[in-house]
Write an enzyme that holds these catalytic residues in place. Structure first.
Site, PDB file in Angstrom:
ATOM      1  N   GLU A  37       2.070  -6.035   6.389  1.00 59.48           N
ATOM      2  CA  GLU A  37       1.299  -7.148   6.942  1.00 59.48           C
ATOM      3  C   GLU A  37       1.753  -7.397   8.372  1.00 59.48           C
ATOM      4  O   GLU A  37       2.957  -7.418   8.650  1.00 59.48           O
ATOM      5  CB  GLU A  37       1.509  -8.423   6.119  1.00 59.48           C
ATOM      6  CG  GLU A  37       0.929  -8.389   4.719  1.00 59.48           C
ATOM      7  CD  GLU A  37       1.136  -9.714   4.001  1.00 59.48           C
ATOM      8  OE1 GLU A  37       0.392 -10.668   4.313  1.00 59.48           O
ATOM      9  OE2 GLU A  37       2.037  -9.792   3.161  1.00 59.48           O
TER      10      GLU A  37
ATOM     11  N   ARG B 199      -4.702   1.904  -1.267  1.00 58.17           N
ATOM     12  CA  ARG B 199      -4.855   0.548  -0.756  1.00 58.17           C
ATOM     13  C   ARG B 199      -4.691  -0.520  -1.816  1.00 58.17           C
ATOM     14  O   ARG B 199      -5.274  -0.433  -2.901  1.00 58.17           O
ATOM     15  CB  ARG B 199      -6.239   0.394  -0.116  1.00 58.17           C
ATOM     16  CG  ARG B 199      -6.440  -0.956   0.579  1.00 58.17           C
ATOM     17  CD  ARG B 199      -7.862  -1.100   1.072  1.00 58.17           C
ATOM     18  NE  ARG B 199      -8.023  -2.352   1.831  1.00 58.17           N
ATOM     19  CZ  ARG B 199      -9.176  -2.947   2.057  1.00 58.17           C
ATOM     20  NH1 ARG B 199     -10.305  -2.400   1.610  1.00 58.17           N
ATOM     21  NH2 ARG B 199      -9.231  -4.087   2.740  1.00 58.17           N
TER      22      ARG B 199
ATOM     23  N   CYS C  53       0.847  -1.176   0.000  1.00 63.01           N
ATOM     24  CA  CYS C  53       0.000   0.000   0.000  1.00 63.01           C
ATOM     25  C   CYS C  53       0.888   1.233   0.000  1.00 63.01           C
ATOM     26  O   CYS C  53       2.116   1.132   0.095  1.00 63.01           O
ATOM     27  CB  CYS C  53      -0.904   0.013   1.239  1.00 63.01           C
ATOM     28  SG  CYS C  53      -2.128  -1.318   1.281  1.00 63.01           S
TER      29      CYS C  53
ATOM     30  N   ASN D 141       1.003   0.355   5.784  1.00 62.60           N
ATOM     31  CA  ASN D 141       1.484  -0.412   4.632  1.00 62.60           C
ATOM     32  C   ASN D 141       2.197  -1.638   5.152  1.00 62.60           C
ATOM     33  O   ASN D 141       3.131  -1.522   5.960  1.00 62.60           O
ATOM     34  CB  ASN D 141       2.449   0.439   3.793  1.00 62.60           C
ATOM     35  CG  ASN D 141       3.182  -0.376   2.744  1.00 62.60           C
ATOM     36  OD1 ASN D 141       2.624  -1.297   2.162  1.00 62.60           O
ATOM     37  ND2 ASN D 141       4.444  -0.042   2.496  1.00 62.60           N
TER      38      ASN D 141
ATOM     39  N   ASP E 245      -5.766  -6.507   9.357  1.00 60.22           N
ATOM     40  CA  ASP E 245      -4.706  -6.386  10.347  1.00 60.22           C
ATOM     41  C   ASP E 245      -4.446  -4.923  10.708  1.00 60.22           C
ATOM     42  O   ASP E 245      -3.945  -4.624  11.789  1.00 60.22           O
ATOM     43  CB  ASP E 245      -3.418  -7.052   9.859  1.00 60.22           C
ATOM     44  CG  ASP E 245      -3.009  -6.653   8.451  1.00 60.22           C
ATOM     45  OD1 ASP E 245      -3.786  -5.948   7.775  1.00 60.22           O
ATOM     46  OD2 ASP E 245      -1.914  -7.045   8.004  1.00 60.22           O
TER      47      ASP E 245
END
Length: 478
Positions: A75, A47, A2, A73, A98
């Site tokens: 994980e 996104r 992102c 941005n 998340d």
């Protein structure tokens, strides 16, 4: 990936500028866009949706009472267990992302939240009640984050081009240029722009209500004594950790693929991914010239694991230097940039995210300079004798050897061997631009601006004192 961007503080046309910043990095997030503003801060987001594709996953993301806002941005691999704990403490979630974990975790732990995160991330979090901004970057700097302080305001973004779009001056930083030419990359916190800095890995930046900023490193890599355990046990543990890491990164609501070169690292990742996911698709890049193409290796691995393989075959006409300059913002020395750009385009037609084998050589010492470091370490007990022999060889090798095409590499090895201390040898091994050539290449004025900044020392200043050359190389390669 992102894209995130924002401005805290007073800046001309701040809301419109943040919108332009987010648009400048729209390629990072083609699925959605979001903006949020209050009197002191503006946040922008682009996104790429991996989890919860509904509008509930849109960023900027806020907590229940609207006090905390985040653009993110990356994980967070342990988000499920963090969410379960937060729900047990009474927090209410409205999405399955998340990113929403971050706003609630901040409510519980404040700045210390970063110590509980496992993943790759760059995020900006605005606390509207305290009027403070928190920027954070993951432990190894997988996700990029740049910032600039100008006229009392703090601007940040995932890419330099977004900061330039906001009006940050484009003046070149001589130190950044020297670092690139000397090391073939620009280490944190520098960039090639005088006004722009790169947030270092494992670091948070805090801007308080008074506009004061400070940086704090929240984690550092610590060396441990070499394991004396059984080799088969260590191999089993490594395999278990690899399986767990691959499984965590396959969690997504969109198709996930894999880049495959046929080398050890991507082959291992593919093996674990193929056993954990159905319908996995791999992507490989190669050339018409057989000696330079990795496609035959990739085909064998894909056939073995019964995985569909998409091939990209490049020709010399595929090069577009202008496009690469637009993508990377700064000089970029890795020749793999060109094939990876074409590989990413091919993959995007089928999947949203990919796993790669990047980092395997750095982690396990697979490059030539690691092999050289290993032998330097083995010769460590004879360091003074080794250094003396290397210096004699440098002085007395015949002219026929010096005219050989292999002489530059041999000279570099001998010069490295001529250093007694591991740290000094590391500095030489790391340097790509010979000091004598540096002095001849630079104009006197340019050289004067960088003369007090030895590039290799800047690189190694970020690390603990190396005990061995091998250890120091692994640390600086991270």
């Amino acid at each position: 990936m992102c894209g995130i961007a924002g401005i805290a503080g007073t800046w001309p046309d701040r809301e419109a500028r943040v919108e332009r910043m987010a648009e400048a990095i729209a390629h990072r997030g083609p699925d959605d866009a979001g903006l949020w503003h209050d009197a002191d801060c503006s946040l922008g987001h682009r996104r790429l949706a991996l989890l919860d594709l509904s509008p509930a996953g849109r960023q900027p993301m806020s907590n229940e009472d609207g006090r905390v806002h985040v653009v993110f941005n990356g994980e967070i691999y342990n988000f499920a267990e963090l969410r379960a704990d937060l729900e047990g403490r009474g927090h209410r979630f409205r999405s399955r992302t998340d990113s929403e974990v971050l706003v609630h975790l901040y409510e519980e732990a404040g700045d210390e939240m970063v110590s509980r995160l496992r993943g790759m991330f760059a995020f900006a979090l605005w606390d509207a009640r305290e009027r403070r901004l928190l920027l954070a970057r993951d432990h190894f700097g997988q996700k990029p984050l740049f910032y600039a302080e100008q006229n009392g305001a703090l601007l940040f973004a995932s890419e330099i081009k977004a900061l330039l779009a906001a009006g940050i001056p484009r003046d070149i930083d001589p130190r950044g240029v020297d670092l690139f030419l000397s090391l073939q990359f620009v280490p944190s916190p520098f960039t090639c722009y005088r006004a722009i800095r790169r947030l270092p890995p494992a670091t948070i930046l805090i801007r308080d209500a008074g506009g004061r900023t400070r940086l704090r490193q929240y984690w550092s890599l610590r060396a441990r004594p070499a394991s004396r355990g059984r080799l088969d046990a260590m191999v089993e543990e490594t395999g278990a950790r690899l399986r767990a890491a691959v499984a965590e990164q396959l969690v997504a609501d969109v198709p996930v693929g894999l880049y495959l070169s046929g080398g050890i690292d991507s082959t291992l990742v593919l093996g674990r991914a193929a056993s954990a996911a159905q319908g996995l698709r791999a992507f490989a890049v190669g050339y018409r010239e057989a000696p330079y193409s990795e496609l035959p290796h990739a085909r064998r691995v894909a056939r073995h694991h019964r995985v569909a393989l998409e091939e990209v075959v490049l020709s010399p006409q595929a090069a577009d230097p202008g496009e690469l300059a637009r993508l990377f913002d700064e000089p970029f020395s890795d020749p793999a940039a060109l094939p990876v750009v074409h590989l990413a385009r091919a993959a995007r037609r089928h999947v949203t995210a990919v796993l790669t084998g990047d980092g395997g050589d750095e982690l396990f010492g697979g490059y030539q300079h690691h092999v050289l470091a290993f032998w330097l370490m083995k010769l460590g007990q004879l360091s003074r004798a080794r250094a003396a022999i290397a210096r004699v060889a440098l002085d007395r090798l015949p002219e026929s050897v010096r005219r050989s095409p292999r002489w530059p590499r041999l000279r570099r090895i001998l010069e490295t061997l001529s250093h007694v201390e591991p740290a000094a040898a590391l500095l030489h091994l790391r340097r790509q631009l010979d000091p004598e050539l540096r002095a001849r290449l630079y104009t006197p004025d340019f050289l004067a601006t960088v003369a007090d900044a030895e590039p290799s020392e800047i690189l190694c200043a970020r690390e603990a004192a190396p005990r061995t050359i091998e250890e120091a190389l692994l640390w600086t390669d991270r």
